[in-house]
Design an enzyme around this catalytic site. Structure first.
Site, PDB file in Angstrom:
ATOM      1  N   SER A 116       0.842  -1.190   0.000  1.00 47.15           N
ATOM      2  CA  SER A 116       0.000   0.000   0.000  1.00 47.15           C
ATOM      3  C   SER A 116       0.885   1.252   0.000  1.00 47.15           C
ATOM      4  O   SER A 116       1.678   1.456  -0.910  1.00 47.15           O
ATOM      5  CB  SER A 116      -0.955  -0.034   1.192  1.00 47.15           C
ATOM      6  OG  SER A 116      -1.967   0.933   1.053  1.00 47.15           O
ATOM      7  N   LYS A 168     -18.902  18.628   3.160  1.00 47.66           N
ATOM      8  CA  LYS A 168     -17.904  18.788   4.211  1.00 47.66           C
ATOM      9  C   LYS A 168     -17.712  17.485   4.982  1.00 47.66           C
ATOM     10  O   LYS A 168     -16.614  17.142   5.387  1.00 47.66           O
ATOM     11  CB  LYS A 168     -18.323  19.913   5.168  1.00 47.66           C
ATOM     12  CG  LYS A 168     -17.375  20.142   6.327  1.00 47.66           C
ATOM     13  CD  LYS A 168     -15.999  20.563   5.825  1.00 47.66           C
ATOM     14  CE  LYS A 168     -15.060  20.833   6.997  1.00 47.66           C
ATOM     15  NZ  LYS A 168     -13.699  21.164   6.544  1.00 47.66           N
TER      16      LYS A 168
END
Length: 283
Positions: A116, A168
């Site tokens: 990763s 948001k």
């Protein structure tokens, strides 16, 4: 030398010691010009965590070596990193890109794992070497979180969320997540994955991204077949071979602690020791 002293006959050991002394004298007489043109290999170590906190030292070590390293030198990064947060590992990868941008060869050695975010760092290397059972890959993005909305609702607890900006906050821990929230979060995951793949493709164009960017990981031998690494070799063997032709320097950045911090650490250790003793006596 300890092994030789214990295994070899005394006469043979003394002969080797004399030969070593002659070799040291010959090396010390080497001219300044010869010394300045010898290949130098700078060794860095990075042991990652979810926040890639070792980047604090890495950036200082790279800044230092860039003041000395030349294109004919080499940097070896011994990397152990299972990944973590995107922006933290992105910064670590960007620090390694500083070496590549100066035209200095960068070899990344993976003895255990570079997955990763760890592989995001590894792919920056000019070449990647890996131990036969090292783990490489996991080119994917993951977001997971629990949701306690039904638990709170069962106990009559309300959760309020006020937003300035439609997106948001997408998924929440305590509020009720909608299908639209999930779609928007999935779009963000897909965008991040696309950026990750573009970054890897830029540095290792030989990769078949459709085959390796599935989020899976592979052990060294299989990773070599997929071009995730260039050679199966441990960092120990690589550095031992390099020491015959190059001067090796290991760079380690150590921050000095203020006196107050040192005293606090000492007091904390003493408190821990006292607590362990009390628990032992209680048992």
């Amino acid at each position: 030398r300890t092994l030789e002293a214990g295994i070899l006959p005394h006469r043979d050991f003394k002969a080797r010691e004399k030969a070593r002394r002659r070799e040291r004298k010959a090396l010390s007489k080497r001219s300044a010009e010869q010394a300045s043109t010898a290949k130098r290999l700078f060794v860095l170590n990075f042991r990652g965590d979810i926040r890639a906190s070792a980047v604090i030292a890495l950036r200082e070590e790279i800044t230092a070596l860039l003041t000395m390293a030349r294109p004919e030198d080499e940097v070896v990064l011994r990397l152990e990193n299972a990944g973590g947060l995107v922006h933290d590992h992105g910064l670590a990868a960007s620090q390694l890109a500083r070496i590549r941008s100066r035209g200095i060869p960068l070899t990344v050695a993976v003895d255990k794992i570079a997955a990763s975010g760890g592989y995001m760092m590894a792919c920056v290397g000019t070449r990647i070497i890996a131990a036969p059972f090292a783990v490489l890959g996991s080119i994917g993005v993951l977001i997971e979180l629990p949701n306690f909305h039904r638990l709170l609702d069962t106990h009559g607890i309300d959760f309020e969320l006020l937003k300035g900006g439609e997106y948001k906050r997408k998924l929440t821990l305590f509020g009720e997540n909608t299908a639209e929230d999930r779609v928007r979060m999935q779009q963000e995951v897909d965008e991040t994955h696309a950026l990750f793949k573009d970054f890897v493709r830029e540095h290792r164009p030989q990769l078949d991204m459709s085959a390796v960017a599935t989020g899976e990981h592979w052990y060294g031998r299989r990773a070599l077949n997929l071009a995730l690494c260039d050679e199966l070799r441990t960092s120990d063997d690589y550095l031992l071979a390099a020491s015959r032709e190059a001067e090796l320097y290991e760079l380690v950045y150590v921050a000095k602690k203020p006196v107050v911090r040192k005293l606090a650490d000492i007091m904390g250790d003493l408190a821990d020791t006292a607590l362990r003793r009390r628990l032992t006596m209680a048992v």
